[in-house]
Write an enzyme that holds these catalytic residues in place. Sequence first.
Site, mmCIF file in Angstrom:
data_model
loop_
_atom_site.group_PDB
_atom_site.id
_atom_site.type_symbol
_atom_site.label_atom_id
_atom_site.label_comp_id
_atom_site.label_asym_id
_atom_site.label_seq_id
_atom_site.Cartn_x
_atom_site.Cartn_y
_atom_site.Cartn_z
ATOM 1 N N LYS A 122 0.959 -1.711 -11.181
ATOM 2 C CA LYS A 122 0.483 -0.405 -10.777
ATOM 3 C C LYS A 122 1.535 0.267 -9.657
ATOM 4 O O LYS A 122 1.847 -0.539 -8.761
ATOM 5 C CB LYS A 122 -0.737 -0.383 -10.183
ATOM 6 C CG LYS A 122 -1.450 1.025 -9.476
ATOM 7 C CD LYS A 122 -2.824 0.841 -9.009
ATOM 8 C CE LYS A 122 -2.881 0.219 -7.788
ATOM 9 N NZ LYS A 122 -2.321 1.150 -6.694
ATOM 10 N N GLU B 232 -7.343 8.404 -6.165
ATOM 11 C CA GLU B 232 -7.941 8.078 -4.899
ATOM 12 C C GLU B 232 -8.071 9.239 -3.967
ATOM 13 O O GLU B 232 -7.177 9.995 -3.866
ATOM 14 C CB GLU B 232 -7.060 6.996 -4.145
ATOM 15 C CG GLU B 232 -7.462 6.371 -2.920
ATOM 16 C CD GLU B 232 -6.667 5.363 -2.337
ATOM 17 O OE1 GLU B 232 -7.085 4.990 -1.230
ATOM 18 O OE2 GLU B 232 -5.677 4.839 -2.910
ATOM 19 N N ASP C 281 -0.027 -4.708 -8.008
ATOM 20 C CA ASP C 281 0.750 -3.391 -7.233
ATOM 21 C C ASP C 281 2.029 -3.681 -6.943
ATOM 22 O O ASP C 281 2.495 -4.806 -6.595
ATOM 23 C CB ASP C 281 0.046 -3.197 -5.813
ATOM 24 C CG ASP C 281 -1.170 -2.156 -5.918
ATOM 25 O OD1 ASP C 281 -1.078 -1.164 -6.984
ATOM 26 O OD2 ASP C 281 -1.873 -1.904 -4.827
ATOM 27 N N ASP D 106 -1.530 -3.935 -2.981
ATOM 28 C CA ASP D 106 -1.026 -4.086 -1.780
ATOM 29 C C ASP D 106 -1.804 -3.829 -0.354
ATOM 30 O O ASP D 106 -1.366 -4.056 0.825
ATOM 31 C CB ASP D 106 0.346 -3.299 -1.695
ATOM 32 C CG ASP D 106 0.046 -1.759 -1.828
ATOM 33 O OD1 ASP D 106 -1.098 -1.431 -1.843
ATOM 34 O OD2 ASP D 106 1.170 -0.973 -1.946
#
EC number: 2.1.2.11
Length: 292
Positions: A113, A182, A83, A44
């Site tokens: 995801k 992340e 995503d 995204d």
Amino acid sequence: MRITVRDLAEMKRSGQRIAMVTAYDYPLARLLDEAGIPIVLVGDSLGMTALGYETTLPVTLEEMIHHTKAVVRGTQRAMVVADMPFLTYQISSEEAVRNAGRLIQEGGAQAVKLEGGRSVVDQVRRIVAAGIPVMGHLGLLPQSVHQMGGFRVQARAREQIQILIEDALLLREAGIFSLVLEGIPAPVARAVTEILDVPTIGIGAGPHCDGQVQVIADLLHLLPGPLPRHARPFLEAGELIRDALARYAEAVQNGEFPGTAESFQLPKGFDTAWLDDLARQFAERARSSGAG
């Protein structure tokens, strides 16, 4: 044959590092596939890098399906992960399964995801139970950028580290086949990687993860301005493209392009004098019509 979750699990067991890159269209997806990238993520992040939004939050499910279709058409071997955009899985498990199913059924992705830990465990479990592979995402969560106060490194304090590790284990128990980490310190990412039996994919999480993911616009430096600290430009494509476009415009303006090599001709022996005469007749008719 496409890369599967079993292939990725074997890559972790054998110590083979996994490269994952985002893509949002057919040409770049095809190039990634030809380069041997095993996972292509339709992130995204396209909201910021392809659609010009300030965050990923405005991206809709319809947009994700649209771009996922293009990426799937451009790949033959890579696993395509899509995503799940903001508010397509947070409201209820039923809606999460329905929307994940659309990304698989309509978009053609092989996995989805979603972001978050304990708050989305039920959704993960239900999606996996429906037969859809799920990749988790912990640490810096772009869809929670406002709650986190911006794009900041996460899990620096002891309590935060413990929560992240607990969330990773909860997601694994729910059935994720891989986990994106992340924006967290490298030692924390290393600990999670050692604990989990599924591959970890880092972005801004140091070198100890089982794989790395980068945004294609950063890898190729397509957009102007500085890159995030975690990114490295492997090609200054933005500069090269701007130079090529400037040369194209100049070639058009000075009459150099198109030339004979880029032009089509009439059959050999065609009476071009007839064509010239025909053009004159129509030009005179057009002038007469305009004068009248």
